[in-house]
Design a protein around this motif. Structure first.
Motif, short mmCIF file in Angstrom:
data_model
loop_
_atom_site.label_atom_id
_atom_site.label_comp_id
_atom_site.label_asym_id
_atom_site.label_seq_id
_atom_site.Cartn_x
_atom_site.Cartn_y
_atom_site.Cartn_z
N THR A 255 0.90 -1.09 -0.04
CA THR A 255 -0.06 -0.17 0.02
C THR A 255 0.63 1.21 0.00
O THR A 255 2.10 1.07 0.05
CB THR A 255 -0.96 0.03 1.24
OG1 THR A 255 -1.87 1.09 1.06
CG2 THR A 255 -0.27 0.25 2.41
N ILE A 256 0.22 2.42 -0.03
CA ILE A 256 0.96 3.67 -0.24
C ILE A 256 1.09 4.33 1.31
O ILE A 256 0.19 4.29 1.96
CB ILE A 256 0.57 4.71 -0.95
CG1 ILE A 256 0.14 4.32 -2.46
CG2 ILE A 256 0.93 6.02 -1.09
CD1 ILE A 256 1.21 4.13 -3.15
N LEU A 257 2.38 4.71 1.45
CA LEU A 257 2.53 5.18 2.85
C LEU A 257 2.30 6.82 2.45
O LEU A 257 3.07 7.69 2.05
CB LEU A 257 4.14 5.28 3.43
CG LEU A 257 4.23 5.80 4.81
CD1 LEU A 257 5.69 4.93 5.28
CD2 LEU A 257 4.32 7.22 4.88
N ASN A 258 1.33 7.35 3.17
CA ASN A 258 0.91 8.85 2.75
C ASN A 258 1.71 9.82 3.66
O ASN A 258 2.07 10.83 3.01
CB ASN A 258 -0.64 8.89 3.15
CG ASN A 258 -1.50 8.25 2.21
OD1 ASN A 258 -1.21 8.33 0.89
ND2 ASN A 258 -2.71 7.65 2.38
N ALA A 259 1.84 9.68 5.00
CA ALA A 259 2.61 10.50 5.75
C ALA A 259 2.83 9.88 6.90
O ALA A 259 2.77 8.64 7.49
CB ALA A 259 1.59 11.51 6.01
N ILE A 260 4.09 10.43 7.60
CA ILE A 260 4.73 10.01 8.88
C ILE A 260 4.26 11.01 9.83
O ILE A 260 4.80 12.22 9.82
CB ILE A 260 6.25 9.75 8.73
CG1 ILE A 260 6.70 8.70 7.90
CG2 ILE A 260 6.76 9.46 10.13
CD1 ILE A 260 8.02 8.73 7.55
N SER A 261 3.68 10.39 10.85
CA SER A 261 3.21 11.22 12.27
C SER A 261 4.15 10.87 13.44
O SER A 261 4.52 9.82 13.32
CB SER A 261 1.77 11.26 12.41
OG SER A 261 1.39 9.94 12.48
N TYR A 262 3.88 11.36 14.48
CA TYR A 262 4.71 10.92 15.79
C TYR A 262 3.76 10.80 16.93
O TYR A 262 3.02 11.96 17.08
CB TYR A 262 5.92 12.10 16.00
CG TYR A 262 6.81 11.84 14.77
CD1 TYR A 262 7.89 11.24 14.71
CD2 TYR A 262 6.67 12.73 13.62
CE1 TYR A 262 8.81 11.03 13.73
CE2 TYR A 262 7.60 12.47 12.43
CZ TYR A 262 8.62 11.80 12.70
OH TYR A 262 9.52 11.69 11.50
N GLN A 263 3.74 9.88 17.84
CA GLN A 263 3.16 9.77 18.75
C GLN A 263 3.85 9.95 20.18
O GLN A 263 5.04 9.42 20.00
CB GLN A 263 2.39 8.51 18.95
CG GLN A 263 1.14 8.36 17.99
CD GLN A 263 0.63 6.83 18.18
OE1 GLN A 263 0.89 5.93 18.74
NE2 GLN A 263 -0.63 6.92 17.69
N VAL A 264 3.52 10.30 21.19
CA VAL A 264 4.08 10.66 22.60
C VAL A 264 3.36 9.84 23.56
O VAL A 264 2.29 9.78 23.76
CB VAL A 264 4.08 11.88 22.73
CG1 VAL A 264 4.98 12.15 24.17
CG2 VAL A 264 4.34 13.17 21.87
N GLY A 265 4.38 8.85 24.03
CA GLY A 265 3.74 7.85 25.07
C GLY A 265 3.92 8.34 26.44
O GLY A 265 4.40 9.73 26.73
N ARG A 266 3.57 7.88 27.59
CA ARG A 266 3.45 8.23 28.91
C ARG A 266 4.86 8.64 29.60
O ARG A 266 4.93 9.29 30.38
CB ARG A 266 2.71 7.26 29.88
CG ARG A 266 3.49 5.90 29.87
CD ARG A 266 2.49 5.15 31.05
NE ARG A 266 3.27 3.81 31.25
CZ ARG A 266 4.33 3.57 32.09
NH1 ARG A 266 4.47 4.50 32.81
NH2 ARG A 266 4.62 2.35 32.15
N THR A 267 5.86 7.84 28.78
CA THR A 267 7.33 7.96 29.34
C THR A 267 7.80 9.17 28.68
O THR A 267 8.96 9.34 28.92
CB THR A 267 8.25 6.79 29.32
OG1 THR A 267 8.16 6.44 28.11
CG2 THR A 267 7.56 5.83 30.26
N GLY A 268 7.16 9.71 27.58
CA GLY A 268 7.86 10.57 26.95
C GLY A 268 8.49 10.15 25.49
O GLY A 268 8.90 10.82 24.75
#
Length: 665
Positions: free
Chosen positions: A317-330
């Motif tokens: 499939t196509i990778l449209n965009a890369i985003s970033y998630q923040v966990g509870r430890t940072g």
């Protein structure tokens, strides 16, 4: 013939027909004749209410409504399985098993791994008592009324079997039944169910058991848990379970070598697509139940079993965009946002990219065509890029330099794969994540308070950390969106009750980096209180069993932070348990401190687990295998001869169950 006798004869006859049809796939009467007998039984039971039986065949049609599913603690924990993906993994597992048992003469059972919802069925004196979902392994939801509607599950056992036991199995939705359900939904203009596994799992939590009865659910059984020693092997116990009415799959095979295991894996890797239900692998178990007991468990899984997972299905499939998630430890996790694609029965839109090194290693870029598969058939992951389809104007990915939530400059320690946001007390996802971890089942287990409510409380300014929870009042939370007075009262009551949670769980709830559930237990046992732990020096910390440099430094960093010190002091003032209770301490000594024990064989005064607990409660350490560090072997009946030989070669003292009891008396 009296009413009681007629009713019992009808029940026995209908139970037999249910067994023939749903377990043996060999119906002996027509559906019409079965329904006539069932209606006759219903009428007789209605006329004779004193002869009511909760396990009568008439109860399978459902009708009971369950508004709230009670949380029930499992009498025996439901562990997950370690996974393997190659023959090399299986050979490594066999070596570990042989090392503990000191034997290479092993038998294995090979079973299909079903893709459904795990269930625990309790029977007492031949009668079905209750059904509880797996949940988190420690506790689950009671779904007894819904499970009764599944006709392949026996509600009473007529033949001789174990008296009191738990039967573990998987609730599944056969493919034909799933397809029929979807055909009906399409005809009604409704959205299709995505896959059999999720549909089976969701069915167990329907409030109306009559609706569950309409679904073609099935139950395949794979383990008996009991303290009775009636059977010597896992295979024998399952064969007898099948004999008395349980639907134990006939694909189970007893083998005497790892090569035979490989043959079983190869056969079903091809033939699994012909099965009437979904399977995602093979489960291999040590057959001898005494050897299983001797091998025991890690913190998460039995040492005597392992799952071999079939190679995952792969799509592009196509990778449209890369985003970033923040966990509870940072911790920052990059996420690939994909063109939706069907994969192993679900629609996949996102996949974890893990860290900057992984992105660089695979040279993953936005707008790339990527190969996606489900790791272990569960978690989507990108395995490669199709470079032949890369766009000419493609640019290498530049990893984020600032937190996507609070814009703080990210940091990355030497040797650490992850980037981190250091804004611990000012970054919203970290604040919410820490509180959500604090209230979770394995931690403070606060009823009436969920993740969405935590996020709402933070956004409304009611809480900024987990200590703030103990200042909340009913009047303060009632005005919140979707919050009724009863819900508010339940939440505050749940917070108040959490003050009774023992220290080891509180320590896990604090969310100290690298301090998981098992580490928290070891630290609580060793230091006895949060004060002792927070004042411990590095050398003392690393002297604790299984505590390494990384965990020790993380504890020191947590303990020296002024914000954390204030939080701990507040929790103390609210009455949260931040030390081991006097009752537990009263039963603990250091009589066996520094001594390492191996427990082997069958015992009579105490169970093997009780012996291990007694050793640990008195300061000793229990090891699974014999080594030069072993001080004593507590030997019961039928101790393996190879273990005995190894102990004698190393000059290790062998003591009896009574010897150990005398040591700690």
């Amino acid at each position: 013939m009296g009413a009681a006798q007629t009713i019992q004869l009808l029940r026995d006859e209908l139970n037999t027909h249910n067994y023939n049809y749903y377990v043996l796939d060999n119906g002996m009467i027509s559906d019409f004749d079965f329904d006539v007998k069932l209606k006759k039984l219903e009428q007789l039971e209605k006329e004779n209410p004193l002869l009511f039986d909760a396990n009568s065949p008439t109860q399978r049609v459902g009708g009971a409504v369950t508004k709230n599913f009670n949380t029930v603690v499992h009498k025996n924990r439901m562990y997950s399985l370690d996974n393997s993906y190659s023959k090399e993994d299986l050979l490594d597992w066999e070596k570990r098993v042989e090392k503990v048992l000191g034997s290479s003469a092993l038998e294995y059972t090979c079973e299909l791994k079903f893709d459904g919802a795990s269930i625990n069925l309790t029977y007492e004196n031949g009668q079905f008592v209750k059904a509880v979902t797996r949940g988190d392994g420690f506790q689950g939801d009671e779904v007894t009324n819904n499970i009764k509607t599944i006709r392949s599950i026996p509600l009473s056992l007529s033949a001789d079997f174990v008296h009191n036991f738990e039967m573990r199995g998987e609730i599944i939705l056969p493919l034909d039944g799933f397809n029929s359900m979807n055909a009906e939904r399409i005809a009604n203009g409704e959205e299709e169910y995505r896959n059999p596994r999720n549909t089976a799992s969701g069915s167990l939590k329907l409030q109306d058991s009559a609706e569950v009865a309409k679904r073609p659910l099935d139950c395949l059984l794979y383990q008996i848990v009991t303290s009775e020693r009636k059977y010597k092997t896992h295979f024998e116990s399952l064969e007898n379970a099948r004999r008395v009415g349980f639907k134990v799959p006939k694909a189970i095979k007893l083998v005497k070598s790892i090569d035979a295991v490989f043959d079983f894996v190869s056969y079903w890797d091809e033939k699994r697509h012909d099965l009437p239900y979904e399977t995602d692998g093979i489960v291999i178990k040590v057959n001898d139940l005494q050897q299983q007991e001797e091998l025991g468990y890690t913190a998460k899984a039995p040492r005597w079993a392992i799952a071999y997972k079939f190679k995952a299905t792969q799509v592009t499939t196509i990778l449209n965009a890369i985003s970033y998630q923040v966990g509870r430890t940072g911790a920052i996790t990059p996420v690939a946002n994909l063109n939706p694609v069907q994969l192993a029965g679900t629609t996949v839109k996102r996949a974890s990219l893990h860290n900057a090194d992984q992105i660089e290693k695979l040279d993953i870029r936005e707008k790339d065509t990527v190969f996606v598969e489900k790791g272990g058939e569960i978690i989507p992951k990108i395995t490669a890029v199709d470079f032949t389809r890369r766009l000419e104007n493609s640019e290498p990915t530049r990893y984020a330099t600032n937190c996507p939530e609070c814009n703080t400059l990210l940091v990355r320690s030497e040797g650490d794969a992850k980037h981190y946001c250091p804004n611990e007390f000012g970054c919203a996802p970290q604040i919410t994540g820490r509180i959500q971890h604090f209230i979770s089942r394995k931690a403070m287990d606060i009823e009436g308070l969920g993740g969405e409510t935590v996020d709402l409380l933070r956004k409304e300014g009611c809480i900024q950390n987990y200590a703030d929870l103990y200042d909340l009042t009913v009047e303060q939370v009632i005005p919140l969106e979707r919050m009724a007075e009863k819900s508010a009262q339940n939440m505050i009551a749940g917070i108040e009750k959490s003050k009774e949670i023992p220290f080891e769980k509180v320590l896990f709830a604090l969310g100290i980096r690298f301090v998981g559930e098992t580490v928290a237990k070891k630290l609580a046992k060793y230091f006895k209180s949060i004060d002792n732990l927070m004042h411990a020096e590095f050398e003392v910390l690393i002297s604790v069993d299984e505590i390494g440099d990384r965990i020790a430094q993380s504890i020191i960093d947590f303990s020296s932070d002024e914000g954390n010190i204030q939080l701990i002091n507040r929790l103390k003032s609210y009455g949260v348990q931040l030390e081991v209770s006097a009752e537990i301490l009263e039963n603990q000594t250091e009589l066996l401190k520094g001594q390492v024990f191996v427990v082997s064989g069958v015992f009579h005064q105490l169970s093997r687990n009780e012996l291990k607990k007694a050793i640990e409660d008195n300061g000793g350490k229990v090891s699974a295998s014999i080594s030069k560090k072993t001080n004593y072997i507590v030997a019961g009946d039928n101790m393996g001869p190879s273990k005995l030989t190894k102990a004698q070669d190393l000059g290790i003292e062998i003591i009896s169950e009574q010897n150990l009891i005398d040591k700690i008396s």
